[in-house]
Design an enzyme around this catalytic site. Structure first.
Site, mmCIF file in Angstrom:
data_model
loop_
_atom_site.group_PDB
_atom_site.id
_atom_site.type_symbol
_atom_site.label_atom_id
_atom_site.label_comp_id
_atom_site.label_asym_id
_atom_site.label_seq_id
_atom_site.Cartn_x
_atom_site.Cartn_y
_atom_site.Cartn_z
ATOM 1 N N ILE A 1 60.412 40.882 36.028
ATOM 2 C CA ILE A 1 60.548 41.214 34.606
ATOM 3 C C ILE A 1 62.017 41.338 34.237
ATOM 4 O O ILE A 1 62.478 40.769 33.240
ATOM 5 C CB ILE A 1 59.812 42.526 34.284
ATOM 6 C CG1 ILE A 1 58.321 42.390 34.597
ATOM 7 C CG2 ILE A 1 60.012 42.899 32.813
ATOM 8 C CD1 ILE A 1 57.608 41.377 33.771
ATOM 9 N N SER B 1 57.257 50.475 30.456
ATOM 10 C CA SER B 1 56.148 51.268 30.976
ATOM 11 C C SER B 1 54.974 50.356 31.311
ATOM 12 O O SER B 1 55.157 49.144 31.486
ATOM 13 C CB SER B 1 55.746 52.342 29.958
ATOM 14 O OG SER B 1 54.797 53.225 30.520
ATOM 15 N N LYS C 1 48.845 51.225 32.671
ATOM 16 C CA LYS C 1 48.279 52.184 33.626
ATOM 17 C C LYS C 1 48.714 53.614 33.325
ATOM 18 O O LYS C 1 48.230 54.564 33.944
ATOM 19 C CB LYS C 1 48.668 51.787 35.043
ATOM 20 C CG LYS C 1 48.023 50.471 35.485
ATOM 21 C CD LYS C 1 48.524 50.011 36.831
ATOM 22 C CE LYS C 1 47.807 48.724 37.266
ATOM 23 N NZ LYS C 1 48.026 47.612 36.322
ATOM 24 N N LYS D 1 54.573 56.823 35.505
ATOM 25 C CA LYS D 1 55.012 56.063 34.340
ATOM 26 C C LYS D 1 54.772 56.853 33.053
ATOM 27 O O LYS D 1 55.587 56.846 32.137
ATOM 28 C CB LYS D 1 54.293 54.711 34.282
ATOM 29 C CG LYS D 1 54.917 53.635 35.149
ATOM 30 C CD LYS D 1 56.299 53.302 34.654
ATOM 31 C CE LYS D 1 56.872 52.056 35.298
ATOM 32 N NZ LYS D 1 58.232 51.765 34.801
ATOM 33 N N ASN E 1 49.103 43.628 32.917
ATOM 34 C CA ASN E 1 49.518 42.853 34.086
ATOM 35 C C ASN E 1 50.285 41.609 33.661
ATOM 36 O O ASN E 1 49.971 40.981 32.651
ATOM 37 C CB ASN E 1 48.282 42.449 34.890
ATOM 38 C CG ASN E 1 47.576 43.657 35.470
ATOM 39 O OD1 ASN E 1 47.838 44.069 36.578
ATOM 40 N ND2 ASN E 1 46.668 44.239 34.697
ATOM 41 N N LEU F 1 51.482 37.866 34.539
ATOM 42 C CA LEU F 1 51.166 36.699 35.369
ATOM 43 C C LEU F 1 52.409 36.198 36.089
ATOM 44 O O LEU F 1 53.427 35.927 35.464
ATOM 45 C CB LEU F 1 50.598 35.568 34.507
ATOM 46 C CG LEU F 1 49.206 35.798 33.926
ATOM 47 C CD1 LEU F 1 48.852 34.674 32.973
ATOM 48 C CD2 LEU F 1 48.166 35.886 35.019
ATOM 49 N N SER G 1 54.335 37.777 38.207
ATOM 50 C CA SER G 1 55.307 38.763 38.665
ATOM 51 C C SER G 1 55.024 39.130 40.119
ATOM 52 O O SER G 1 53.922 38.927 40.621
ATOM 53 C CB SER G 1 55.256 40.019 37.791
ATOM 54 O OG SER G 1 54.004 40.663 37.930
ATOM 55 N N VAL H 1 48.288 39.371 40.891
ATOM 56 C CA VAL H 1 47.225 38.719 41.660
ATOM 57 C C VAL H 1 47.437 37.215 41.790
ATOM 58 O O VAL H 1 46.943 36.595 42.733
ATOM 59 C CB VAL H 1 45.838 38.984 41.024
ATOM 60 C CG1 VAL H 1 45.491 40.445 41.104
ATOM 61 C CG2 VAL H 1 45.786 38.487 39.590
ATOM 62 N N THR I 1 38.646 42.552 44.228
ATOM 63 C CA THR I 1 38.194 43.896 44.591
ATOM 64 C C THR I 1 36.788 44.201 44.091
ATOM 65 O O THR I 1 35.988 44.811 44.798
ATOM 66 C CB THR I 1 39.166 44.959 44.048
ATOM 67 O OG1 THR I 1 39.349 44.740 42.655
ATOM 68 C CG2 THR I 1 40.512 44.867 44.749
#
Length: 608
Positions: A287, A402, A405, A417, A442, A444, A446, A450, A467
């Site tokens: 980022i 931030s 989450k 955070k 999320n 993509l 980074s 995933v 998961t």
């Protein structure tokens, strides 16, 4: 063959055609012919000279006949008509008589023979010379101008190896029609059956006006087939010549987010960045480095790249110096640890930045569950150090990155955070510096996301590990996340938390399936394995609670508000006592404090 050789050949062929046409016309009209008669010689020479003259005038000899179409046929008609008209004038002047029937037949034969000779090459080339270069039967999605352009290009440029055999278009008026000899078979709902019926190997999506959501719907239909799916390049790349219409690109995961990308207010951003000194913490991260790339486009005077990893900082420094070598931007690498309060003070004093983008943080959820003290050190103490130094040295704007989450957190990472948000909001109340935080989901591509993990698993032949089948997440691209951070700095009044409206959440298992298909495999080939949720993970993330959405809009789809309570004394207590706590105790205290704070406060919303 050179142009001169080609011109000589055409003049020779056309001369033979003109004389043959005159001979046949006389024979057809009169039944006999005297080639030595004055009339025949005058007519032949006049038409022959006129034909060559008007062929040069209308540039008939300069046409590339392998691409001949209606335009070339019209030029042939013009040339023949002008030649016959000239001949009729000469007959009237020299012979006092115009033989209309013979001239008319001659004109028709000229069009037939010359047109036939020219179009024969294109037909022969299309049907025979390049027939064997076709190897992939291709379905084109979109029978509009872009789709027709693609089909025409593929028909002409068969070395691409793609043979267009059908169009798909939702416009029912086009159904059952042929375009360039290619049938329009039906709508998007027929993709799966058409691919099976016509043995399609390749699908090209040729609708430049598609929204992300519409593209996602079409791709999901294409994903039901075994055909490879590609997409037409962006129009700006076609118009600037960077790519040609037959250079299709693969569909990327980013294309399937289901919403349109962030649009920046460049004027507001330029006021804050152009010719100013900007500092980015975590500048070597995925980022942070993209924030640096985006900032450099606005020509700051200096861009300070701060991070603790020397390799990543060196890498982004070299990249920026190369990419922006024609500017006067000074790129300054600084190796420093944000947990070092004295160093942060020194950096702020040395460079006196106008804006600080704080991207440095620990973001990996399971790792922070195992190491909560490190999350406190980096995410809370580190943020406090950088924010305090920024305030002390008069930084104009401080933007903290931030996470979604931080909303009703169930993990150490999310809790730290959320508490870091409180720290910067508290700083805003007592400082001349404008402190804001930016929340997003999320990212993509980074580090730790995933997508890289899924790609590695696919490269190894699978299986892809997910998961839980019901786990959903909000996603955005790295450039989008970085633009939002920069836009937040330009909009900051102080104390806000900005949140991107990221559209509909995406199921992780659907993301995995899409990535498998985009990689050219079937789900059965790679396989998907469910591993169970990890410590601190939720099945779904939240960007804002229902009572956190403000009505005041400061930017298209951006809303803003302020929190009312800050638990700073409790945060200070945790920071002062956490080294002596057990991990479970520290984790419980962080989550309790973060959730009490979030549960009682009206936040801010941004949707971009």
């Amino acid at each position: 063959m050179t142009y001169r050789q080609r011109l000589s050949l055409f003049i020779l062929i056309d001369s033979a055609i003109v004389l043959t046409a005159i001979f046949i016309s006389h024979l057809l009209v009169r039944g006999t012919i005297n080639t030595s008669s004055w009339f025949y010689i005058v007519s032949a020479l006049t038409i022959l000279f006129s034909h060559h003259l008007f062929s040069f005038k209308f540039k008939l000899y300069k046409k590339a006949w392998e691409y001949a179409s209606v335009g070339e046929l019209i030029i042939i008609l013009k040339t023949a008509s002008a030649s016959i008209l000239t001949a009729s004038i000469f007959q009237g002047v020299l012979l006092n008589e115009i033989f209309i029937r013979r001239l008319s037949v001659t004109g028709l034969l000229l069009v037939l023979f010359i047109g036939g000779s020219r179009f024969f090459w294109r037909i022969y080339r299309d049907l025979y010379l390049t027939r064997l270069t076709y190897n992939k039967r291709t379905l084109i999605i979109g029978a509009g101008s872009a789709g027709i352009m693609v089909a025409r290009q593929l028909l002409k440029n068969k070395v691409s190896g793609l043979q267009p055999v059908g169009f798909i278009d939702d416009d029912f008026k086009k159904h059952h029609l042929d375009i360039l000899g290619i049938p329009v078979i039906g709508g998007v709902n027929k993709i799966e059956s058409v691919v099976m019926e016509l043995q399609i190997e390749n699908i090209v999506i040729a609708i430049p006006s598609l929204s992300k959501k519409e593209l996602n719907i079409i791709f999901q239909e294409c994903a039901k087939t075994s055909a490879k799916t590609q997409i037409l390049p962006m129009l700006e790349d076609l118009m600037t010549g960077k790519l040609s219409v037959n250079q299709f690109r693969d569909v990327q995961v980013e294309d399937l987010l289901g919403r349109e990308p962030v649009v920046l207010n460049n004027d507001r951003i330029s006021e804050d960045i152009t010719n100013k000194i900007v500092l980015v913490t975590g500048a070597g991260g995925s980022i942070g480095s993209e924030i640096c790339r985006q900032i450099a486009k606005f020509n700051p005077e200096r861009l300070v790249l701060l991070g603790h990893g020397e390799n990543s900082i060196y890498s982004i420094e070299m990249e920026l110096k190369e990419r922006f070598r024609n500017t006067n931007i000074e790129f300054i690498p600084v190796i420093a640890e944000i947990q070092d309060a004295k160093k942060m003070m020194s950096v702020m004093e040395t460079f006196q930045p106008h804006v600080v983008y704080h991207a440095a943080a620990h973001k990996h959820v399971p790792l922070m569950e195992r190491n909560p003290e490190e999350a406190v050190k980096n995410n809370m103490i580190g943020t406090w150090n950088v924010a305090n130094a920024a305030s002390w040295h008069g930084v104009n704007t401080f933007v903290m990155i931030s996470s979604d989450k931080a909303v009703n957190p169930t993990s150490v990472m999310g809790a730290t955070k959320r508490l870091a948000e409180m720290i910067v909001q508290n700083m805003d109340e007592s400082s001349n510096t404008k402190f804001v935080a930016v929340r997003f989901g999320n990212v993509l591509g980074s580090r730790g996301s995933v997508i890289p993990l899924f790609k590695k698993q696919i490269e190894k032949g699978g299986p892809v590990t997910v998961t839980h089948p019901d786990m959903v997440r909000y996603f955005m691209t790295i450039p989008e996340a970085s633009r939002l951070v920069i836009q937040a700095g330009a909009l900051a009044q102080g104390g806000e938390i900005f949140v991107l409206d990221m559209g509909e959440p995406v199921k992780i298992v659907d993301l995995a399936k899409n990535l498998i298909k985009l990689s050219g495999y079937s789900i059965d080939e790679i396989g998907i394995e469910y591993t169970g949720t990890r410590p601190g993970e939720k099945l779904y993330e939240e960007l804002l609670k229902d009572d956190e959405v403000g009505e005041h809009q400061v930017h298209p789809k951006i809303y803003v508000g302020k929190t009312s309570e800050l638990y700073i004394s409790e945060i200070e207590e945790i920071i002062g006592t956490f080294p002596g706590m057990e991990k479970e105790e520290l984790r419980d205290r962080l989550l309790a404090l973060a959730n009490n704070r979030v549960a009682s406060s009206p936040l801010i919303s941004i949707s971009v």
